[in-house]
Design a protein around this motif. Structure first.
Motif, PDB file in Angstrom:
ATOM      1  N   GLY A 295       0.831  -1.205   0.000  1.00  0.00           N
ATOM      2  CA  GLY A 295       0.000   0.000   0.000  1.00  0.00           C
ATOM      3  C   GLY A 295       0.859   1.246   0.000  1.00  0.00           C
ATOM      4  N   MET A 296       0.692   2.112  -0.990  1.00  0.00           N
ATOM      5  CA  MET A 296       1.524   3.304  -1.087  1.00  0.00           C
ATOM      6  C   MET A 296       1.293   4.258   0.080  1.00  0.00           C
ATOM      7  SD  MET A 296       3.393   2.549  -3.566  1.00  0.00           S
ATOM      8  CE  MET A 296       4.341   4.073  -3.500  1.00  0.00           C
ATOM      9  N   ASP A 297       0.070   4.342   0.566  1.00  0.00           N
ATOM     10  CA  ASP A 297      -0.189   5.201   1.723  1.00  0.00           C
ATOM     11  C   ASP A 297       0.552   4.689   2.954  1.00  0.00           C
ATOM     12  OD1 ASP A 297      -1.818   6.924   0.304  1.00  0.00           O
ATOM     13  OD2 ASP A 297      -3.666   5.874   0.826  1.00  0.00           O
ATOM     14  N   GLU A 298       0.614   3.378   3.117  1.00  0.00           N
ATOM     15  CA  GLU A 298       1.307   2.796   4.259  1.00  0.00           C
ATOM     16  C   GLU A 298       2.820   3.007   4.125  1.00  0.00           C
ATOM     17  OE1 GLU A 298       2.322   0.948   7.725  1.00  0.00           O
ATOM     18  OE2 GLU A 298       0.390   1.730   7.063  1.00  0.00           O
ATOM     19  N   ILE A 299       3.340   2.895   2.914  1.00  0.00           N
ATOM     20  CA  ILE A 299       4.766   3.141   2.684  1.00  0.00           C
ATOM     21  C   ILE A 299       5.109   4.584   3.038  1.00  0.00           C
ATOM     22  CG2 ILE A 299       6.537   3.340   0.879  1.00  0.00           C
ATOM     23  CD1 ILE A 299       5.171   0.913  -0.492  1.00  0.00           C
ATOM     24  N   PHE A 300       4.290   5.514   2.597  1.00  0.00           N
ATOM     25  CA  PHE A 300       4.537   6.930   2.886  1.00  0.00           C
ATOM     26  C   PHE A 300       4.459   7.196   4.390  1.00  0.00           C
ATOM     27  CE2 PHE A 300       3.087  11.404   3.240  1.00  0.00           C
ATOM     28  CZ  PHE A 300       4.183  12.016   2.650  1.00  0.00           C
ATOM     29  N   ARG A 301       3.466   6.624   5.056  1.00  0.00           N
ATOM     30  CA  ARG A 301       3.321   6.816   6.501  1.00  0.00           C
ATOM     31  C   ARG A 301       4.549   6.285   7.240  1.00  0.00           C
ATOM     32  NH1 ARG A 301       2.786   4.227  10.793  1.00  0.00           N
ATOM     33  NH2 ARG A 301       2.848   2.237   9.677  1.00  0.00           N
ATOM     34  N   HIS A 302       5.011   5.101   6.852  1.00  0.00           N
ATOM     35  CA  HIS A 302       6.182   4.500   7.488  1.00  0.00           C
ATOM     36  C   HIS A 302       7.410   5.396   7.314  1.00  0.00           C
ATOM     37  CE1 HIS A 302       8.996   1.428   8.815  1.00  0.00           C
ATOM     38  NE2 HIS A 302       9.646   1.516   7.662  1.00  0.00           N
ATOM     39  N   GLN A 304       7.493   8.609   6.719  1.00  0.00           N
ATOM     40  CA  GLN A 304       7.340   9.851   7.473  1.00  0.00           C
ATOM     41  C   GLN A 304       7.743   9.655   8.931  1.00  0.00           C
ATOM     42  OE1 GLN A 304       5.706  13.210   6.213  1.00  0.00           O
ATOM     43  NE2 GLN A 304       7.092  12.171   4.811  1.00  0.00           N
ATOM     44  N   GLN A 305       7.360   8.538   9.512  1.00  0.00           N
ATOM     45  CA  GLN A 305       7.736   8.240  10.894  1.00  0.00           C
ATOM     46  C   GLN A 305       9.252   8.084  11.017  1.00  0.00           C
ATOM     47  OE1 GLN A 305       5.489   4.771  12.040  1.00  0.00           O
ATOM     48  NE2 GLN A 305       3.705   5.956  12.658  1.00  0.00           N
ATOM     49  N   LEU A 306       9.859   7.349  10.083  1.00  0.00           N
ATOM     50  CA  LEU A 306      11.306   7.154  10.127  1.00  0.00           C
ATOM     51  C   LEU A 306      12.052   8.475   9.962  1.00  0.00           C
ATOM     52  CD1 LEU A 306      12.054   3.934   8.031  1.00  0.00           C
ATOM     53  CD2 LEU A 306      12.186   4.214  10.502  1.00  0.00           C
ATOM     54  N   THR A 307      11.576   9.313   9.052  1.00  0.00           N
ATOM     55  CA  THR A 307      12.256  10.579   8.799  1.00  0.00           C
ATOM     56  C   THR A 307      12.187  11.489  10.016  1.00  0.00           C
ATOM     57  OG1 THR A 307      11.688  10.393   6.451  1.00  0.00           O
ATOM     58  CG2 THR A 307      12.389  12.554   7.231  1.00  0.00           C
ATOM     59  N   ALA A 308      11.022  11.569  10.644  1.00  0.00           N
ATOM     60  CA  ALA A 308      10.878  12.383  11.851  1.00  0.00           C
ATOM     61  C   ALA A 308      11.790  11.861  12.956  1.00  0.00           C
ATOM     62  CB  ALA A 308       9.424  12.390  12.307  1.00  0.00           C
ATOM     63  N   TYR A 309      11.853  10.544  13.096  1.00  0.00           N
ATOM     64  CA  TYR A 309      12.714   9.941  14.113  1.00  0.00           C
ATOM     65  C   TYR A 309      14.183  10.229  13.813  1.00  0.00           C
ATOM     66  CZ  TYR A 309      14.750   6.324  17.142  1.00  0.00           C
ATOM     67  OH  TYR A 309      15.473   5.664  18.097  1.00  0.00           O
ATOM     68  N   ALA A 310      14.561  10.114  12.541  1.00  0.00           N
ATOM     69  CA  ALA A 310      15.949  10.345  12.160  1.00  0.00           C
ATOM     70  C   ALA A 310      16.354  11.799  12.401  1.00  0.00           C
ATOM     71  CB  ALA A 310      16.166   9.984  10.691  1.00  0.00           C
ATOM     72  N   ILE A 311      15.508  12.729  12.013  1.00  0.00           N
ATOM     73  CA  ILE A 311      15.829  14.146  12.208  1.00  0.00           C
ATOM     74  C   ILE A 311      15.940  14.463  13.694  1.00  0.00           C
ATOM     75  CG2 ILE A 311      14.912  16.488  11.954  1.00  0.00           C
ATOM     76  CD1 ILE A 311      13.855  15.642   9.211  1.00  0.00           C
TER      77      ILE A 311
END
Length: 408
Positions: A295-302, A304-311
């Motif tokens: 699911g592309m929406d699920e990929i994007f959500r995942h 987004q969470q990783l990017t926020a955590y990384a930053i």
């Protein structure tokens, strides 16, 4: 399907590099391939390998069905109106060159304008430079904000009635910026210009609807979305493609040939001269099946969470600079660590089994805008985890200490 289950489907991730479990954070350069894609390509070569469209034998028919079936999957994946609007190419670079060489050199004249941004990948810059030189058109650039984003007010001021082409990346491969393509396309169309989208970094991560975006051309690469290298596609509105001339000539793209004149096949085949990348197309179709099963929406959500955590984690490292907006960005974090050269950073990370990119990322004008010669880049995909980011951060701290930049 959770991330642990997804990771099991990627054989390459289950190895050690330099004595450490691999952490692959370079998916913006190329993604890894799941078993289903590898098996689809293997099965094609073992069972169906033949040339397409030409033979009437069974293998030729099966190969043609697989090839055209992949085209149909691409059309549905990005919501094109028909398969006639999907041209198979070697990737985003070939797709953009096709538009610049065929459409732009016909549509542009002396004093006309081609509008870009300073964040463009070289693949969405050099073809337009060459088109401008060939036609007398001029290049104009939408200015960037301090965080690397663009404002619609600046788009309005840059595009004019002399603008024939607006060519912009949907997602920056350096800054992670997600550009407002739909709104930019509307502005371009009000001035009679066509909208060309570099979709290399958006197609693997966002749900793409070319009809909703109302772009005129959209380029994508398979290898960034779990498919093999060497395969991609160009979407173009049918009316535009029908009036464009091919830029490669030879077998398969012809209708009738005599000694002095030739005519071309109908869409989409008039742009696909020679034996196409059949196995790559089969792999691309399998990759689309795989991504849609997640699911592309699920990929994007995942992501987004990783990017926020990384930053958040990386921002705690003193002397580490992150480029691009803090929010509304894709899964790419580009950075520099003090005055340590990015290649040195990447080398130390690699010794810990952490793979990141270092260099100018085919964006030399953007590097000059950032006032740096190069950067390091960590990019995430559906198979990455917070543990991967923790490994990255730990290795960055180690790198900082190794080069004598004490923390605190």
């Amino acid at each position: 399907m959770n991330t642990a289950e997804i990771r099991k489907l990627f054989p390459i991730l289950h190895q050690e590099v330099n004595g450490h479990p691999l952490v692959y954070l370079d998916s913006a350069a190329t993604s890894q391939k799941p078993v289903s894609v590898i098996e689809a390509v293997k099965r094609y070569y073992e069972q169906d390998n033949a040339n397409v469209h030409r033979g009437v034998h069974t293998l030729g028919s099966r190969a043609t069905d697989a090839y055209e079936g992949a085209r149909n999957k691409v059309a549905k994946f990005i919501n094109a109106k028909s398969t006639e609007e999907i041209i198979f190419t070697r990737g985003t670079t070939s797709s953009l060159n096709l538009v610049a060489s065929s459409y732009a050199r016909s549509a542009c004249g002396e004093g006309d304008e081609i509008v870009l941004t300073p964040m463009e990948h070289h693949s969405n810059l050099i073809p337009w430079q060459q088109a401008a030189k060939a036609t007398g058109a001029v290049l104009k650039y939408i200015p960037l904000q301090p965080d690397g984003s663009i404002r619609l007010e600046d788009v309005e001021q840059t595009i004019s009635d002399r603008t024939k082409v607006v060519a912009i990346t949907y997602v920056s491969n350096v800054l992670g910026v997600i550009n407002p393509i739909k709104e930019i396309a509307a502005i371009a169309h009000r001035h009679g210009a066509v909208m060309v989208v570099d979709g290399a970094q958006s197609t693997p991560h966002l749900k793409v609807d070319v009809q909703d975006l109302d772009c005129d051309f959209y380029a994508l690469s398979g290898h960034k979305m779990c498919a093999p290298t060497g395969i991609g596609a160009l979407y173009g509105k049918k009316a535009l493609l029908q009036n464009m001339e091919p830029i490669e000539y030879g077998g398969e793209m012809i209708d009738h040939v005599d000694l002095y004149e030739s005519t071309w096949k109908e869409l989409p085949w008039k742009f696909e001269g020679g034996t196409p990348i059949i196995a790559g197309a089969v792999g691309l179709g399998a990759a689309i099946d795989f991504l849609e099963s997640i699911g592309m929406d699920e990929i994007f959500r995942h992501e987004q969470q990783l990017t926020a955590y990384a930053i958040d984690r990386m921002s705690q490292i003193e002397d580490l600079t992150i480029y691009g907006p803090k929010q509304h960005r894709a899964g790419t974090v580009t950075f520099n660590l003090g005055d340590v050269h990015p290649h040195d950073v990447a080398t130390v990370l690699d010794a810990d089994g952490v793979a990141v990119r270092a260099g100018h990322h085919c964006c030399q004008p953007l590097m000059r805008w950032l006032n740096v010669s190069a950067t390091a880049r960590a990019s995430f995909y559906l198979y990455n985890t917070e543990d991967d980011i923790d490994r990255l951060v730990a290795s960055l701290i180690k790198t900082k200490e190794y080069f004598g930049h004490a923390i605190g």
